[in-house]
Design a protein around this motif. Structure first.
Motif, mmCIF file in Angstrom:
data_model
loop_
_atom_site.group_PDB
_atom_site.id
_atom_site.type_symbol
_atom_site.label_atom_id
_atom_site.label_comp_id
_atom_site.label_asym_id
_atom_site.label_seq_id
_atom_site.Cartn_x
_atom_site.Cartn_y
_atom_site.Cartn_z
ATOM 1 N N ILE A 102 -0.319 4.007 6.177
ATOM 2 C CA ILE A 102 -0.423 2.659 5.613
ATOM 3 C C ILE A 102 0.556 2.498 4.448
ATOM 4 O O ILE A 102 0.806 3.437 3.701
ATOM 5 N N GLY A 103 1.090 1.310 4.284
ATOM 6 C CA GLY A 103 2.080 1.050 3.242
ATOM 7 C C GLY A 103 1.563 1.281 1.840
ATOM 8 O O GLY A 103 0.362 1.326 1.585
ATOM 9 N N GLY A 104 2.491 1.411 0.900
ATOM 10 C CA GLY A 104 2.148 1.746 -0.475
ATOM 11 C C GLY A 104 1.375 0.662 -1.196
ATOM 12 O O GLY A 104 1.633 -0.535 -1.036
ATOM 13 N N ASP A 105 0.410 1.082 -2.005
ATOM 14 C CA ASP A 105 -0.359 0.208 -2.877
ATOM 15 C C ASP A 105 -1.079 -0.903 -2.101
ATOM 16 O O ASP A 105 -1.246 -0.838 -0.894
ATOM 17 N N ASP A 106 -1.516 -1.940 -2.828
ATOM 18 C CA ASP A 106 -2.328 -2.970 -2.190
ATOM 19 C C ASP A 106 -1.522 -3.849 -1.235
ATOM 20 O O ASP A 106 -2.062 -4.350 -0.248
ATOM 21 N N ARG A 107 -0.234 -4.018 -1.493
ATOM 22 C CA ARG A 107 0.581 -4.877 -0.619
ATOM 23 C C ARG A 107 0.574 -4.336 0.811
ATOM 24 O O ARG A 107 0.392 -5.080 1.773
ATOM 25 N N GLY A 108 0.768 -3.055 0.960
ATOM 26 C CA GLY A 108 0.754 -2.466 2.286
ATOM 27 C C GLY A 108 -0.627 -2.453 2.909
ATOM 28 O O GLY A 108 -0.767 -2.538 4.136
ATOM 29 N N ALA A 109 -1.658 -2.344 2.072
ATOM 30 C CA ALA A 109 -3.027 -2.234 2.594
ATOM 31 C C ALA A 109 -3.524 -3.536 3.213
ATOM 32 O O ALA A 109 -4.475 -3.517 3.990
ATOM 33 N N TYR A 110 -2.910 -4.661 2.894
ATOM 34 C CA TYR A 110 -3.331 -5.915 3.517
ATOM 35 C C TYR A 110 -3.209 -5.835 5.032
ATOM 36 O O TYR A 110 -4.002 -6.430 5.770
ATOM 37 N N ALA A 111 -2.199 -5.102 5.531
ATOM 38 C CA ALA A 111 -2.019 -4.965 6.974
ATOM 39 C C ALA A 111 -3.227 -4.285 7.603
ATOM 40 O O ALA A 111 -3.663 -4.650 8.706
ATOM 41 N N LEU A 112 -3.788 -3.302 6.908
ATOM 42 C CA LEU A 112 -4.948 -2.583 7.420
ATOM 43 C C LEU A 112 -6.167 -3.496 7.531
ATOM 44 O O LEU A 112 -7.037 -3.291 8.381
ATOM 45 N N GLY A 113 -6.217 -4.513 6.691
ATOM 46 C CA GLY A 113 -7.349 -5.433 6.699
ATOM 47 C C GLY A 113 -7.565 -6.122 8.032
ATOM 48 O O GLY A 113 -8.682 -6.538 8.346
ATOM 49 N N ARG A 114 -6.508 -6.239 8.839
ATOM 50 C CA ARG A 114 -6.651 -6.872 10.153
ATOM 51 C C ARG A 114 -7.597 -6.074 11.059
ATOM 52 O O ARG A 114 -8.190 -6.624 11.976
ATOM 53 N N LEU A 115 -7.710 -4.788 10.803
ATOM 54 C CA LEU A 115 -8.536 -3.919 11.638
ATOM 55 C C LEU A 115 -9.860 -3.555 10.964
ATOM 56 O O LEU A 115 -10.645 -2.792 11.520
ATOM 57 N N ARG A 116 -10.095 -4.115 9.782
ATOM 58 C CA ARG A 116 -11.240 -3.704 8.965
ATOM 59 C C ARG A 116 -12.571 -3.776 9.708
ATOM 60 O O ARG A 116 -13.324 -2.788 9.738
ATOM 61 N N ASP A 117 -12.882 -4.924 10.297
ATOM 62 C CA ASP A 117 -14.201 -5.104 10.903
ATOM 63 C C ASP A 117 -14.442 -4.092 12.019
ATOM 64 O O ASP A 117 -15.531 -3.510 12.124
ATOM 65 N N ALA A 118 -13.433 -3.871 12.854
ATOM 66 C CA ALA A 118 -13.582 -2.941 13.967
ATOM 67 C C ALA A 118 -13.711 -1.501 13.467
ATOM 68 O O ALA A 118 -14.500 -0.713 14.002
ATOM 69 N N ILE A 119 -12.949 -1.147 12.435
ATOM 70 C CA ILE A 119 -13.010 0.214 11.882
ATOM 71 C C ILE A 119 -14.383 0.486 11.282
ATOM 72 O O ILE A 119 -15.001 1.536 11.521
ATOM 73 N N LEU A 120 -14.881 -0.464 10.505
ATOM 74 C CA LEU A 120 -16.186 -0.280 9.869
ATOM 75 C C LEU A 120 -17.312 -0.275 10.897
ATOM 76 O O LEU A 120 -18.286 0.484 10.758
ATOM 77 N N ALA A 121 -17.196 -1.087 11.935
ATOM 78 C CA ALA A 121 -18.241 -1.144 12.961
ATOM 79 C C ALA A 121 -18.319 0.162 13.738
ATOM 80 O O ALA A 121 -19.414 0.664 14.030
ATOM 81 N N GLU A 122 -17.163 0.745 14.057
ATOM 82 C CA GLU A 122 -17.157 2.015 14.798
ATOM 83 C C GLU A 122 -17.611 3.169 13.910
ATOM 84 O O GLU A 122 -18.292 4.089 14.361
ATOM 85 N N ASP A 123 -17.191 3.146 12.655
ATOM 86 C CA ASP A 123 -17.584 4.154 11.656
ATOM 87 C C ASP A 123 -17.250 5.574 12.112
ATOM 88 O O ASP A 123 -18.070 6.481 12.019
#
Length: 220
Positions: free
Chosen positions: A97-118
């Motif tokens: 994942i990209g550096g700092d919070d700017r790069g982490a926004y990209a990861l947010g697109r997958l947040r719900d699925a990642i947290l649901a699978e756990d």
């Protein structure tokens, strides 16, 4: 190392996430079939996972990255097959994942699925020798910014404190107190300390667990 289905590497710019991601993908491929490495770094860093594409192919590792990676086109583009990371449960994925919070926004697109699978680890890669993370409080500040940007909590710390080719065994040993302080402030475990291959034999009996890094060549 024991891997979850998704291993997510985040950290400050220049912390060394990509080299760790490449080495983890190769390590994981020695343990499992159907391994992928996903380069979600949209901030155009100096090193890219794609620079090791030939090595990935030789080990049967799938590369998920932007079509513009390692090109002269500087666009914040996401991989076309981004959602295969969460949709294809047969894949074991190392995510850079990209550096700092700017790069982490990209990861947010997958947040719900990642947290649901756990079935993930989200690991903060820390390096005390970077100018904006020289101590535990400043490192924790970066951690919290990343968590806020992507909406996924960290689960562990990787100590990758180094001075590139000038790193000595003393430098690595001297970073232990810093890593311990980061763990204490965050309440998270130290998952790994990483070390360049040339220092591994010197340190393997002094640090546990220690993860050997074969460094990527600098892109031309």
């Amino acid at each position: 190392m024991l891997y979850k289905r998704l291993t997510i590497l985040c950290g400050h710019y220049g912390s060394g996430k990509t080299n760790i991601a490449v080495n983890m993908a190769l390590d994981l491929a020695s343990q499992r079939d159907n391994v992928a490495i996903a380069d979600l770094d949209i901030v155009n860093p100096y090193f890219r996972s794609k620079d090791s594409e030939d090595e990935f192919k030789a080990h049967g590792i799938r590369l998920i990255c932007s079509e513009f990676a390692s090109s002269n086109v500087d666009l914040p583009s996401m991989p076309a097959d981004l959602y295969s990371i969460t949709d294809d449960k047969s894949l074991s994925v190392i995510m850079d994942i990209g550096g700092d919070d700017r790069g982490a926004y990209a990861l947010g697109r997958l947040r719900d699925a990642i947290l649901a699978e756990d079935d993930y680890e989200m690991l903060m890669v820390v390096n005390k020798f970077r100018p904006l993370t020289p101590d535990a409080p400043s490192t924790i500040e970066v951690m919290r910014e990343i968590e806020a940007a992507c909406g996924i909590p960290f689960t562990g710390i990787i100590n990758n404190s180094n001075l590139a080719g000038e790193t000595s065994a003393k430098d690595v040993l001297g970073s232990a107190d810093y890593a311990k302080a980061v763990c204490e402030l965050s309440g998270l475990p130290l998952v790994l300390t990483t070390v360049e291959n040339r220092l591994y034999d010197e340190l393997k009996d002094q640090i546990n667990p220690l993860f050997r890094l074969h460094l990527q060549a600098k892109p031309i």
